[in-house]
Design an enzyme around this catalytic site. Structure first.
Site, PDB file in Angstrom:
ATOM      1  N   ARG A  90      -6.163   8.790 -28.196  1.00  0.00           N
ATOM      2  CA  ARG A  90      -5.393   7.839 -27.400  1.00  0.00           C
ATOM      3  C   ARG A  90      -5.421   8.168 -25.907  1.00  0.00           C
ATOM      4  O   ARG A  90      -5.369   7.276 -25.061  1.00  0.00           O
ATOM      5  CB  ARG A  90      -3.949   7.786 -27.917  1.00  0.00           C
ATOM      6  CG  ARG A  90      -3.160   6.599 -27.398  1.00  0.00           C
ATOM      7  CD  ARG A  90      -1.996   6.280 -28.315  1.00  0.00           C
ATOM      8  NE  ARG A  90      -1.063   7.375 -28.451  1.00  0.00           N
ATOM      9  CZ  ARG A  90      -0.054   7.607 -27.613  1.00  0.00           C
ATOM     10  NH1 ARG A  90       0.152   6.803 -26.591  1.00  0.00           N
ATOM     11  NH2 ARG A  90       0.770   8.615 -27.812  1.00  0.00           N
ATOM     12  N   TRP A 126       2.565  17.727 -31.223  1.00  0.00           N
ATOM     13  CA  TRP A 126       3.595  16.859 -30.644  1.00  0.00           C
ATOM     14  C   TRP A 126       2.996  15.830 -29.699  1.00  0.00           C
ATOM     15  O   TRP A 126       3.390  14.671 -29.693  1.00  0.00           O
ATOM     16  CB  TRP A 126       4.646  17.714 -29.916  1.00  0.00           C
ATOM     17  CG  TRP A 126       5.721  16.904 -29.289  1.00  0.00           C
ATOM     18  CD1 TRP A 126       6.885  16.479 -29.857  1.00  0.00           C
ATOM     19  CD2 TRP A 126       5.702  16.385 -27.952  1.00  0.00           C
ATOM     20  NE1 TRP A 126       7.596  15.724 -28.962  1.00  0.00           N
ATOM     21  CE2 TRP A 126       6.904  15.642 -27.787  1.00  0.00           C
ATOM     22  CE3 TRP A 126       4.811  16.460 -26.894  1.00  0.00           C
ATOM     23  CZ2 TRP A 126       7.218  15.017 -26.593  1.00  0.00           C
ATOM     24  CZ3 TRP A 126       5.124  15.829 -25.707  1.00  0.00           C
ATOM     25  CH2 TRP A 126       6.324  15.114 -25.572  1.00  0.00           C
ATOM     26  N   ASN A 127       2.030  16.229 -28.896  1.00  0.00           N
ATOM     27  CA  ASN A 127       1.394  15.289 -27.971  1.00  0.00           C
ATOM     28  C   ASN A 127       0.310  14.535 -28.736  1.00  0.00           C
ATOM     29  O   ASN A 127      -0.867  14.901 -28.733  1.00  0.00           O
ATOM     30  CB  ASN A 127       0.794  16.025 -26.775  1.00  0.00           C
ATOM     31  CG  ASN A 127       0.290  15.070 -25.710  1.00  0.00           C
ATOM     32  OD1 ASN A 127       0.190  13.869 -25.931  1.00  0.00           O
ATOM     33  ND2 ASN A 127      -0.026  15.603 -24.542  1.00  0.00           N
ATOM     34  N   ASP A 128       0.716  13.439 -29.405  1.00  0.00           N
ATOM     35  CA  ASP A 128      -0.224  12.760 -30.286  1.00  0.00           C
ATOM     36  C   ASP A 128      -1.264  11.953 -29.526  1.00  0.00           C
ATOM     37  O   ASP A 128      -2.123  11.318 -30.144  1.00  0.00           O
ATOM     38  CB  ASP A 128       0.498  11.885 -31.316  1.00  0.00           C
ATOM     39  CG  ASP A 128       1.402  10.849 -30.687  1.00  0.00           C
ATOM     40  OD1 ASP A 128       1.338  10.676 -29.463  1.00  0.00           O
ATOM     41  OD2 ASP A 128       2.177  10.220 -31.424  1.00  0.00           O
ATOM     42  N   SER A 129      -1.210  11.967 -28.192  1.00  0.00           N
ATOM     43  CA  SER A 129      -2.286  11.325 -27.438  1.00  0.00           C
ATOM     44  C   SER A 129      -3.520  12.211 -27.380  1.00  0.00           C
ATOM     45  O   SER A 129      -4.587  11.777 -26.947  1.00  0.00           O
ATOM     46  CB  SER A 129      -1.821  10.999 -26.018  1.00  0.00           C
ATOM     47  OG  SER A 129      -1.676  12.181 -25.249  1.00  0.00           O
TER      48      SER A 129
END
Length: 886
Positions: free
Chosen positions: A742, A591-594
């Site tokens: 990211r 979910w935390n695509d960073s």
């Protein structure tokens, strides 16, 4: 001398209705790095005094490098030798100069509207709710509007907030994404209709996007010039801006005149109508729109036909572009119902004083001196005759009330006329917020894009399986949920068994991202369990649904029952376990695509504890579904698998009693490397919120583990404005990626990078509901209520109050300052700004947490359950929902 790095430092909110920069003689640029959202490199020369008859000289230079692989630093100074060499060899030459051609828009000074006095405001708006004041200025308020409300913003506030006030208006009655819904973006500073589309919000643009937040570029979207008798002026920030669910109103108080612009999205048709009315002396208007007729400005050869006699425009897409290919009958019309007031229609030639076209992509409509003008845009993607019928209808000038009546019925249906009643101020604020949560949730589902995030037009598999599903089920809109599930399961790849990260719907279904984060495969199962637990529609398991060919993206002729789709999903999950465990691989991310790994090898050997907990929960839920469907053998196998997952979760992902964020396995090693944990030696990060709250929600923790992790959350992750994703930011080293992608390369400290993501705060609220902590649940929801957040948090910056913000961003100038001064966030010594708006699963989640958990209104396999979880002090606060408005 000085420099600046962001447009906020040079222009800022005050520039929205100014004709020049506010830099008086002697003021220097701030010479401070700001990494906000509108990059603008500026350099200021030294002052030079020039005597009469003498001259002066300044030298500026630029050096372009196509690939600067390392972070900027002192080593770059050595490159100045190239500049010195170039300067030494520079030979001045004479250049022929000519006076540039300037258009009316370039020369038109912004219209400066008068402030409305308190008496005028009181006369116009008698029943005001949630008044907002600061420093003696009246800023905003709400007023009742039938069953819902309107937000009213005064000019003083628009001059203060970095995020300009705006909204998205959508037409029609659609509950899902379709090809008959018109949508346009309205901005307070005089953009009366940007990114106007019917159907696909990326490919079908009529008018262009207004991108910059400070009104620097003043010819994008739909704009209006007005001549009050002293030349053309650009209508910019009004005295008052009203936002309704389906309409907007700009009110310009100009001495003895008042000009009102009212835009309405029709409740029954793909149409939007604008009415401009003058109270006082008549004046001239020049309405102009910047055309796209496709996806990007200047990229398409759309066709424009002008009927000068009927004062009508027709627009057709480029037949060589996707839009024209998929919708060859597509046509938009711009018509006026006040042709007698229009003296000229045409293209960009009307925007020049010499009436000569320069080939600009504009249409324009110029009036005589008038007290009213009315015009509309309508059309059809599939039926040119229907588009012509609609054009004739809107050329007759339907009354705004007639257009809004079906729109009001639509929003009453969507919201079920839900009301939160009671004397508590937070309850009243939630009641005011509720219709706007519904509005934002339906924008996200039916016309997917937002104010800052204007690209979209697709459904993210993870997104559509969360917010829309939970929103619609909580308000008992079961039929559209079932249709969403049909669409989602028909996107499952036939051979791989998983889903794309995102996909467009027909006729653009071949446009999708075949790669997906490792958790995406779990979300369709979660959405199915949500639907079946609420409705008990177990027959849906037997409904045949097609698949997708992963090579061509075409829908297969073969259809299989939904239960077989789930069986394939589970088989694919089993294939993705780390060898020797029941822990699913991280894949492309979670979910935390960073936090996607910089090393692509980690995709197959890293595990996200959050994804494991999510999978554990859905397998147990689906096992219960199978038992109720009489499939006990399958249920037992899933229950056994979930227990194996629990065992490996505790064996590999709980270290010294604390859950890790990630674990990196290597062949031949007994123990994985752990990341985001007190024993993590690589990232410097100790705690991750996501696996903690999801394990609580999933029932994966033992009671002792749950209490241990709640203590960690309260001590290390819970901040004044909400729960943080991690205990501190990922280290920023100027952009190069070492561990995460990211999180290490993004320059702006916002959204996931800033760590307070509202979506995660809402899931934290869900965890508080699961453990029956009424106070924590209520507080978690109130902290992210845009109507009341500035009342609860003294350090919360001003923001738009009628829309969901996706994050709470600590107002550090850059990533370096954020890391160095992180403790100031914990103490509330740094302001927090509202992040990107509207386009998110969050409004749907907020609605679900409010209705299902706080007010306890839910269904369990078709049986209605009422189990409110409200703080004891909220005596008399209740929720009423009219479920018979379907």
């Amino acid at each position: 001398m000085g420099f600046a790095t962001d447009a906020r430092q040079i222009f800022g909110p005050a520039f929205r209705d100014r004709g020049s920069l506010d830099f008086p003689e002697g003021r220097n640029l701030p010479s401070r790095r700001l990494q906000h959202e509108a990059a603008c490199a500026a350099i200021q020369s030294r002052r030079l005094s020039i005597e009469p008859g003498s001259s002066g000289k300044w030298t500026f230079f630029g050096l372009f490098e196509p690939d600067h692989a390392t972070a900027s630093g002192k080593a770059d100074l050595a490159k100045l030798d190239h500049v010195r060499n170039a300067y030494a060899g520079f030979t001045p030459m004479n250049v022929t100069v000519a006076q540039p051609v300037r258009g009316l828009v370039q020369d038109a000074a912004p219209l400066m509207a008068d402030r409305m006095s308190a008496a005028e405001i009181a006369a116009r708006y008698g029943n005001r709710l949630h008044e907002e004041h600061q420093g003696g200025e009246f800023l905003s308020f709400f007023v009742p509007d039938g069953a819902h409300n309107r937000h009213v913003v005064l000019a003083a506030k628009e001059h203060l907030v970095p995020r300009r006030h705006g909204t998205l208006l959508r037409s029609g009655q659609g509950m899902l994404l379709d090809e008959t819904t018109l949508c346009a973006t309205s901005w307070m500073h005089g953009v009366f209709g940007a990114q106007l589309t019917i159907g696909n919000t990326s490919f079908h643009k009529l008018f262009s996007i207004s991108r910059d937040p400070y009104n620097i570029t003043r010819a994008s979207g739909l704009r209006i010039l007005v001549d009050l008798g002293d030349g053309w002026r650009l209508m910019a920030v009004p005295s008052v801006f009203e936002i309704g669910l389906s309409d907007c109103r700009w009110i310009y108080r100009l001495g003895e005149r008042t000009i009102t612009v009212h835009s309405v999205a029709a409740g029954d048709d793909p149409a939007m109508q604008w009415r401009v009315v003058v109270e006082g002396a008549a004046c001239r208007f020049l309405v102009f729109g910047h055309l796209v007729l496709g996806e990007r400005e200047l990229a398409h050869a759309g066709r424009v036909e002008i009927d000068a006699k009927r004062k009508r425009f027709s627009f057709r897409p480029d037949p060589e572009f996707l839009w024209g290919q998929r919708y060859p009958q597509s046509v938009y019309h711009l018509v006026t119902s006040t042709p007698e007031a229009v003296e000229a229609v045409g293209g960009d030639e009307l925007l020049y004083s010499d009436a000569v076209s320069r080939g600009g992509a504009y249409v324009a409509l110029r009036t005589t001196a008038t007290g009213e003008i009315r015009f509309a845009v309508t059309g059809s993607l599939t039926d040119a005759e229907e588009a012509a019928r609609l054009a004739d209808k809107y050329a007759s000038g339907p009354d705004a009330a007639a257009l809004l009546a079906p729109a009001r019925r639509y929003w009453e249906h969507v919201t079920r006329n839900a009301r939160i009643e009671g004397d508590d101020p937070d309850a009243r604020a939630l009641n005011t917020t509720f219709p706007w949560l519904a509005h934002n949730a339906m924008i996200h589902l039916t016309v997917p894009h937002g104010l800052e995030q204007y690209t979209g037009a697709a459904w993210g598999t993870r997104d559509v399986c969360q917010g829309p599903i939970e929103f619609l089920l909580s308000l008992e809109h079961d039929a559209p949920v079932k249709e969403i599930l049909r669409i989602v399961f028909a996107q499952q790849y036939e051979k791989r068994g998983d889903w794309p990260q995102w996909f467009m719907l027909e006729p653009y279904s071949n446009i999708q991202d075949r790669h997906a984060h490792g958790d995406v495969i779990v979300w369709p199962l979660k959405a199915l369990c949500d639907y079946l637990e609420w409705t008990n529609d177990l027959d849906f398991l037997d409904e045949p649904v097609a698949w997708r060919d992963e090579d061509t993206f075409a829908r297969t002729a073969r259809k299989d029952p939904v239960s077989r789709h789930i069986a394939k999903l589970i088989a694919t999950v089993r294939e993705r376990f780390i060898p020797g465990t029941r822990l699913i691989r991280y894949g492309e991310g979670d979910w935390n695509d960073s936090l996607q790994p910089a090393d692509p090898k980690l995709r197959d050997w890293m595990v996200s504890s959050w994804t494991v907990a999510l999978l554990f929960q859905q397998l147990r839920r689906y096992a219960e579904v199978l038992r109720r469907a009489g499939r006990d053998d399958e249920a037992e196998k899933l229950e056994a698998l979930s227990e194996d997952i629990r065992t490996d979760f505790n064996r590999h992902l709980i270290v010294d009693g604390t859950v890790v964020g990630y674990a990196v396995f290597e062949p031949g090693h007994d123990k994985p490397e752990i990341l985001i944990h007190p024993h993590d030696t690589r990232t410097g990060l100790k705690y991750s919120l996501l696996p903690m709250k999801r394990a609580i929600i999933a029932g994966l923790f033992t009671p002792e583990q749950r209490e241990h992790h709640l203590k960690i959350i309260r001590e290390h992750l819970l901040y004044p404005d909400g729960a943080r994703l991690m205990d501190r930011p990922v280290t920023y080293r100027g952009g190069p990626e070492f561990i995460f992608r990211r999180a290490e390369s993004a320059a702006n400290f916002g959204r996931e990078i800033g760590l307070m993501y509202t979506h995660a705060q809402l899931r934290f609220a869900e965890a508080m509901g699961v453990i029956d902590d009424a106070e924590a649940l209520w507080e978690a929801l109130i902290k992210v209520n845009p109507v009341a957040v500035t009342e609860h948090l003294a350090h919360a910056a001003l923001r738009q109050r009628n829309c969901y913000f996706s994050s709470s961003d600590a107002a550090f100038p850059d990533r370096y300052a954020a890391s160095a001064e992180w403790n100031r966030v914990r103490t509330g010594d740094v302001a927090v700004d509202g992040g990107w708006r509207i386009y998110s699963s969050g409004p749907g989640l907020y609605t679900n947490m409010l209705i299902r958990l706080a007010f306890g209104r839910r269904r369990h396999f078709g049986t209605r359950v009422m189990s409110p979880l409200l703080p004891a002090r909220l005596t008399g606060v209740k929720l009423t929902v009219a479920t018979d408005t379907a």
